[in-house]
Design a protein around this motif. Structure first.
Motif, PDB file in Angstrom:
ATOM      1  N   GLU A 383       0.852  -1.196   0.000  1.00 36.46           N
ATOM      2  CA  GLU A 383       0.000   0.000   0.000  1.00 36.46           C
ATOM      3  C   GLU A 383       0.883   1.239   0.000  1.00 36.46           C
ATOM      4  O   GLU A 383       1.824   1.344   0.795  1.00 36.46           O
ATOM      5  CB  GLU A 383      -0.917   0.018   1.220  1.00 36.46           C
ATOM      6  N   MET A 384       0.599   2.169  -0.919  1.00 35.41           N
ATOM      7  CA  MET A 384       1.337   3.432  -0.979  1.00 35.41           C
ATOM      8  C   MET A 384       0.699   4.407   0.015  1.00 35.41           C
ATOM      9  O   MET A 384      -0.431   4.874  -0.188  1.00 35.41           O
ATOM     10  CB  MET A 384       1.272   4.018  -2.389  1.00 35.41           C
ATOM     11  N   LEU A 385       1.410   4.695   1.113  1.00 41.17           N
ATOM     12  CA  LEU A 385       0.884   5.593   2.141  1.00 41.17           C
ATOM     13  C   LEU A 385       1.069   7.059   1.747  1.00 41.17           C
ATOM     14  O   LEU A 385       0.167   7.876   1.929  1.00 41.17           O
ATOM     15  CB  LEU A 385       1.578   5.320   3.476  1.00 41.17           C
ATOM     16  N   ASP A 386       2.243   7.375   1.215  1.00 36.23           N
ATOM     17  CA  ASP A 386       2.517   8.778   0.873  1.00 36.23           C
ATOM     18  C   ASP A 386       3.767   8.845   0.003  1.00 36.23           C
ATOM     19  O   ASP A 386       4.568   7.897  -0.029  1.00 36.23           O
ATOM     20  CB  ASP A 386       2.736   9.593   2.150  1.00 36.23           C
ATOM     21  N   PHE A 387       3.935   9.937  -0.695  1.00 35.45           N
ATOM     22  CA  PHE A 387       5.192  10.186  -1.401  1.00 35.45           C
ATOM     23  C   PHE A 387       5.397  11.686  -1.567  1.00 35.45           C
ATOM     24  O   PHE A 387       4.436  12.464  -1.584  1.00 35.45           O
ATOM     25  CB  PHE A 387       5.267   9.475  -2.757  1.00 35.45           C
ATOM     26  N   ILE A 388       6.644  12.063  -1.627  1.00 31.43           N
ATOM     27  CA  ILE A 388       7.016  13.465  -1.857  1.00 31.43           C
ATOM     28  C   ILE A 388       7.883  13.490  -3.104  1.00 31.43           C
ATOM     29  O   ILE A 388       8.973  12.907  -3.142  1.00 31.43           O
ATOM     30  CB  ILE A 388       7.792  14.047  -0.661  1.00 31.43           C
ATOM     31  N   LYS A 389       7.383  14.134  -4.136  1.00 32.33           N
ATOM     32  CA  LYS A 389       8.121  14.188  -5.400  1.00 32.33           C
ATOM     33  C   LYS A 389       9.242  15.223  -5.314  1.00 32.33           C
ATOM     34  O   LYS A 389       9.181  16.168  -4.536  1.00 32.33           O
ATOM     35  CB  LYS A 389       7.164  14.544  -6.552  1.00 32.33           C
ATOM     36  N   GLU A 390      10.262  14.975  -6.123  1.00 37.93           N
ATOM     37  CA  GLU A 390      11.342  15.961  -6.239  1.00 37.93           C
ATOM     38  C   GLU A 390      10.793  17.295  -6.725  1.00 37.93           C
ATOM     39  O   GLU A 390       9.865  17.332  -7.538  1.00 37.93           O
ATOM     40  CB  GLU A 390      12.388  15.485  -7.255  1.00 37.93           C
ATOM     41  N   LYS A 391      11.389  18.373  -6.258  1.00 34.04           N
ATOM     42  CA  LYS A 391      11.017  19.689  -6.794  1.00 34.04           C
ATOM     43  C   LYS A 391      11.423  19.759  -8.261  1.00 34.04           C
ATOM     44  O   LYS A 391      12.498  19.280  -8.643  1.00 34.04           O
ATOM     45  CB  LYS A 391      11.724  20.790  -6.012  1.00 34.04           C
ATOM     46  N   GLY A 392      10.564  20.338  -9.063  1.00 38.99           N
ATOM     47  CA  GLY A 392      10.895  20.533 -10.464  1.00 38.99           C
ATOM     48  C   GLY A 392      11.711  21.795 -10.657  1.00 38.99           C
ATOM     49  O   GLY A 392      11.719  22.683  -9.791  1.00 38.99           O
ATOM     50  N   PRO A 393      12.419  21.917 -11.801  1.00 35.31           N
ATOM     51  CA  PRO A 393      13.228  23.120 -12.066  1.00 35.31           C
ATOM     52  C   PRO A 393      12.424  24.404 -11.948  1.00 35.31           C
ATOM     53  O   PRO A 393      12.957  25.445 -11.529  1.00 35.31           O
ATOM     54  CB  PRO A 393      13.726  22.897 -13.495  1.00 35.31           C
ATOM     55  N   TRP A 394      11.159  24.353 -12.338  1.00 34.98           N
ATOM     56  CA  TRP A 394      10.321  25.549 -12.315  1.00 34.98           C
ATOM     57  C   TRP A 394      10.029  26.022 -10.883  1.00 34.98           C
ATOM     58  O   TRP A 394       9.571  27.140 -10.672  1.00 34.98           O
ATOM     59  CB  TRP A 394       9.012  25.278 -13.054  1.00 34.98           C
ATOM     60  N   GLU A 395      10.296  25.154  -9.896  1.00 36.87           N
ATOM     61  CA  GLU A 395      10.034  25.498  -8.498  1.00 36.87           C
ATOM     62  C   GLU A 395      11.298  25.993  -7.793  1.00 36.87           C
ATOM     63  O   GLU A 395      11.275  26.253  -6.602  1.00 36.87           O
ATOM     64  CB  GLU A 395       9.501  24.271  -7.744  1.00 36.87           C
ATOM     65  N   MET A 396      12.405  26.083  -8.510  1.00 35.41           N
ATOM     66  CA  MET A 396      13.702  26.397  -7.897  1.00 35.41           C
ATOM     67  C   MET A 396      14.255  27.737  -8.342  1.00 35.41           C
ATOM     68  O   MET A 396      13.926  28.236  -9.416  1.00 35.41           O
ATOM     69  CB  MET A 396      14.723  25.302  -8.274  1.00 35.41           C
ATOM     70  N   THR A 397      15.144  28.268  -7.503  1.00 36.55           N
ATOM     71  CA  THR A 397      15.932  29.436  -7.906  1.00 36.55           C
ATOM     72  C   THR A 397      17.049  28.956  -8.836  1.00 36.55           C
ATOM     73  O   THR A 397      17.351  27.753  -8.910  1.00 36.55           O
ATOM     74  CB  THR A 397      16.559  30.112  -6.678  1.00 36.55           C
ATOM     75  N   ASN A 398      17.679  29.877  -9.527  1.00 34.41           N
ATOM     76  CA  ASN A 398      18.787  29.509 -10.420  1.00 34.41           C
ATOM     77  C   ASN A 398      19.905  28.794  -9.669  1.00 34.41           C
ATOM     78  O   ASN A 398      20.481  27.822 -10.157  1.00 34.41           O
ATOM     79  CB  ASN A 398      19.341  30.756 -11.112  1.00 34.41           C
ATOM     80  N   GLN A 399      20.242  29.292  -8.472  1.00 32.79           N
ATOM     81  CA  GLN A 399      21.305  28.661  -7.690  1.00 32.79           C
ATOM     82  C   GLN A 399      20.935  27.227  -7.308  1.00 32.79           C
ATOM     83  O   GLN A 399      21.781  26.329  -7.356  1.00 32.79           O
ATOM     84  CB  GLN A 399      21.576  29.495  -6.433  1.00 32.79           C
ATOM     85  N   GLU A 400      19.677  27.022  -6.955  1.00 34.11           N
ATOM     86  CA  GLU A 400      19.220  25.667  -6.606  1.00 34.11           C
ATOM     87  C   GLU A 400      19.312  24.735  -7.808  1.00 34.11           C
ATOM     88  O   GLU A 400      19.742  23.581  -7.688  1.00 34.11           O
ATOM     89  CB  GLU A 400      17.775  25.704  -6.095  1.00 34.11           C
ATOM     90  N   LYS A 401      18.929  25.239  -8.982  1.00 30.44           N
ATOM     91  CA  LYS A 401      19.014  24.417 -10.200  1.00 30.44           C
ATOM     92  C   LYS A 401      20.451  23.979 -10.461  1.00 30.44           C
ATOM     93  O   LYS A 401      20.723  22.822 -10.765  1.00 30.44           O
ATOM     94  CB  LYS A 401      18.505  25.213 -11.417  1.00 30.44           C
ATOM     95  N   ILE A 402      21.378  24.916 -10.325  1.00 28.15           N
ATOM     96  CA  ILE A 402      22.784  24.611 -10.587  1.00 28.15           C
ATOM     97  C   ILE A 402      23.311  23.597  -9.577  1.00 28.15           C
ATOM     98  O   ILE A 402      24.027  22.656  -9.933  1.00 28.15           O
ATOM     99  CB  ILE A 402      23.622  25.913 -10.562  1.00 28.15           C
ATOM    100  N   GLU A 403      22.947  23.778  -8.305  1.00 25.99           N
ATOM    101  CA  GLU A 403      23.404  22.854  -7.262  1.00 25.99           C
ATOM    102  C   GLU A 403      22.864  21.446  -7.495  1.00 25.99           C
ATOM    103  O   GLU A 403      23.607  20.454  -7.371  1.00 25.99           O
ATOM    104  CB  GLU A 403      22.964  23.366  -5.895  1.00 25.99           C
ATOM    105  N   VAL A 404      21.566  21.341  -7.820  1.00 24.25           N
ATOM    106  CA  VAL A 404      20.954  20.030  -8.045  1.00 24.25           C
ATOM    107  C   VAL A 404      21.565  19.366  -9.272  1.00 24.25           C
ATOM    108  O   VAL A 404      21.885  18.169  -9.262  1.00 24.25           O
ATOM    109  CB  VAL A 404      19.421  20.146  -8.203  1.00 24.25           C
ATOM    110  N   ALA A 405      21.762  20.132 -10.343  1.00 27.84           N
ATOM    111  CA  ALA A 405      22.357  19.576 -11.566  1.00 27.84           C
ATOM    112  C   ALA A 405      23.762  19.058 -11.293  1.00 27.84           C
ATOM    113  O   ALA A 405      24.141  17.963 -11.735  1.00 27.84           O
ATOM    114  CB  ALA A 405      22.380  20.632 -12.671  1.00 27.84           C
ATOM    115  N   GLY A 406      24.554  19.836 -10.530  1.00 26.88           N
ATOM    116  CA  GLY A 406      25.911  19.404 -10.209  1.00 26.88           C
ATOM    117  C   GLY A 406      25.907  18.127  -9.370  1.00 26.88           C
ATOM    118  O   GLY A 406      26.729  17.218  -9.601  1.00 26.88           O
ATOM    119  N   ARG A 407      24.976  18.060  -8.415  1.00 28.96           N
ATOM    120  CA  ARG A 407      24.890  16.865  -7.557  1.00 28.96           C
ATOM    121  C   ARG A 407      24.500  15.631  -8.366  1.00 28.96           C
ATOM    122  O   ARG A 407      25.086  14.551  -8.212  1.00 28.96           O
ATOM    123  CB  ARG A 407      23.895  17.100  -6.429  1.00 28.96           C
ATOM    124  N   LYS A 408      23.536  15.783  -9.246  1.00 28.62           N
ATOM    125  CA  LYS A 408      23.082  14.641 -10.051  1.00 28.62           C
ATOM    126  C   LYS A 408      24.179  14.193 -11.021  1.00 28.62           C
ATOM    127  O   LYS A 408      24.331  13.002 -11.296  1.00 28.62           O
ATOM    128  CB  LYS A 408      21.793  14.992 -10.804  1.00 28.62           C
TER     129      LYS A 408
END
Length: 522
Positions: A383-408
């Motif tokens: 049974e799927m109780l809950d899930f939290i999806k990753e934030k999409g690029p459209w929900e991030m600041t430019n700095q957050e996008k760069i940090e996430v891209a570098g981490r991935k």
């Protein structure tokens, strides 16, 4: 109203003479108002609406309709009436049971609608007339459409005819893999009862078949809650051999036609998750909405896991145990459970059947409650109780996008070193998405973002080469070369891909460009 032998009326015309389908003009014109009269087609039939019907559906040729009618001459003299006999007429629309013009008119009516149809002589009883109808007479029919039953030729050869007695509640149809719950009552033409299900019905998988070939074929055309009557010819039943009596099943004589009252009570969708029949998901309860967990989501599930002999080897979120929380596509659980969780909605419950290839494979594994032997098939009630999806690029600041891209990208590098090229490729692809061309990046960010994007494409191309996906490698390298036309890595990797698909001319061109760009590059 019933057609009579000896009249000169032609009921079926050549196809070339049919300028339009029955009801075509009505379908494209505004709805008739009560009291309004309109010509229906080039045949010259007129329809005057006396009472509106209910709903929006109309019968089709082949359906079984039930009507009341009163036939009169133009002067009002009645010559035929089901109301006088107090007995409605039931017939197959388009079968020639009634006048051709009237068939066309009834096909435009809604349930409980009442209308008057005016038929010219050539669509009525013609030069021959009939009792109470002089030759060459215009006739009028006041018709009330009481009801109709949709008739479906399931097998397309008349071998399985389905009459829908009650329509289903939803639009979804069961699939071949699904588990269905049905009720049925089967008789021979003389009324002899062959067999019937218990009151609660019977469950089976459509692909496994049940009773006779026709039943599964008919069920695949039914919606949940639908009730139907089947007429099954011998070739889709028990053929020329028939069937002997056994287990409460009455003898079926050779070449018998079966009459079946059938209800599709419900069905549980079964999904072949990977498409190779190694992981199946049977949905026991639908989840909320349309959004699924998807890759990268943090999910919380509860489950009971069993072996094929019923031994429970693990429980999570049950009997006091904590639910399991994990991130999808991070190899934190077995592959089969991971992939299924990505497809689940909140609140969804499903039974999983997981073959060893997507379970624990060839090794013995100790779990909380029991040891899982090598090569074990696994069964999960999840049974799927809950899930939290990753934030999409459209929900991030430019700095957050760069940090996430570098981490991935770094996560992709680690996976590549471990030989996990498919997962690495996904990481590079996601990283590039986070820093895709976007006017929101300012000048001092653009140079770094471009370099990061190109690096992800090149690494993705390296993964594609390892996975023998040469067209994808060519596509990614070409994207790099659109930005840097002398990028040596892109030229070299694209040349490798061209060689693998035997495009040696393109490979040679890329190699020459790479040598020109960097003659010393090893």
């Amino acid at each position: 109203m019933v057609t009579e032998k000896g009249t000169n009326v032609t009921y079926v015309e050549d196809e070339d003479d049919l300028d339009e389908e029955p009801g075509e003009v009505i379908e494209s014109a505004p709805s008739l108002q009560v009291g309004e009269e309109r010509v229906l087609s080039n045949f010259g039939i007129k329809k005057k609406l006396l009472k509106r019907g209910v709903g929006w559906e109309t019968p089709e040729f082949g359906d079984e309709v039930t009507i009341h009618y009163v036939g009169t001459l133009f002067n009002g003299t009645s010559f035929d009436s089901t109301r006088d006999r107090d007995e409605p007429l039931t017939f197959k629309l388009g079968s020639g049971k009634v006048l051709r013009g009237l068939d066309n008119g009834i096909a435009t009516m809604k349930k409980e609608e009442c209308a008057v149809f005016t038929l010219p002589s050539e669509l009525g009883f013609g030069v021959g007339g009939r009792e109470g109808v002089p030759p060459n007479s215009v006739v009028l029919y006041e018709v009330e459409l009481l009801s109709w039953i949709t008739v479906v030729d399931v097998s397309k050869d008349g071998g399985i005819i389905k009459k829908i007695l009650e329509k289903g509640k939803r639009n979804e149809l069961p699939g071949d893999l699904d588990e269905v719950l049905v009720k049925y009552h089967i008789v021979l033409g003389d009324g002899t009862v062959i067999t019937k299900t218990p009151e609660e019905g019977i469950e089976f998988y459509v692909k496994d078949g049940h009773l006779c070939p026709a039943l599964a074929k008919a069920i695949l055309t039914m919606k949940k809650g639908e009730r139907a009557k089947l007429i099954i010819q011998p070739q889709y039943a028990f053929g020329e051999q028939g069937r002997d009596a056994n287990d409460g099943f009455h003898t079926i004589p050779p070449s018998s036609v079966l009459h079946v009252d059938l209800e599709l009570v419900s069905f549980k969708p079964v999904i072949d998750v990977y498409g190779d029949s190694k992981v199946f998901k049977k949905i026991l309860r639908e989840g909320e909405g349309t959004i699924t967990a998807d890759e990268g989501a943090t999910v919380t599930i509860r489950y009971t896991a069993r072996l094929e002999d019923g031994t429970i080897f693990e429980k999570k979120g049950i009997d006091g145990e904590q639910p399991l929380e994990f991130i999808i596509d991070e190899e934190q659980v077995i592959a089969g459970l991971d992939r299924v969780a990505a497809s689940m909605k909140k609140g969804e419950r499903a039974l999983l059947t997981i073959n060893p290839e997507y379970g624990f494979g060839t090794v013995e594994v100790k779990r909380d409650l029991a040891t899982v032997p090598p090569h074990s098939k696994l069964f999960y009630d999840v049974e799927m109780l809950d899930f939290i999806k990753e934030k999409g690029p459209w929900e991030m600041t430019n700095q957050e996008k760069i940090e996430v891209a570098g981490r991935k990208k770094e996560e992709g590098n680690l996976l590549f070193k471990e030989g996990k090229y498919q997962r690495a490729e996904k990481k590079y692809d996601k990283a590039a998405d986070f820093v895709s061309e976007d006017e929101s990046f300012v000048d001092d960010e653009q140079k770094f973002v471009k370099s990061l994007r190109i690096s992800c494409w090149l690494n993705g191309a390296a993964c594609s080469l390892k996975l023998n996906d040469f067209q994808e490698a060519i596509r990614l390298c070409s994207k790099v070369l659109d930005y840097e036309f002398h990028n040596v890595k892109a030229l070299y990797r694209r040349a490798q891909a061209y060689m693998e698909i035997a495009d040696l001319i393109s490979a040679e061109l890329d190699i020459r460009k790479a040598i020109e760009a960097d003659p010393q590059n090893r």
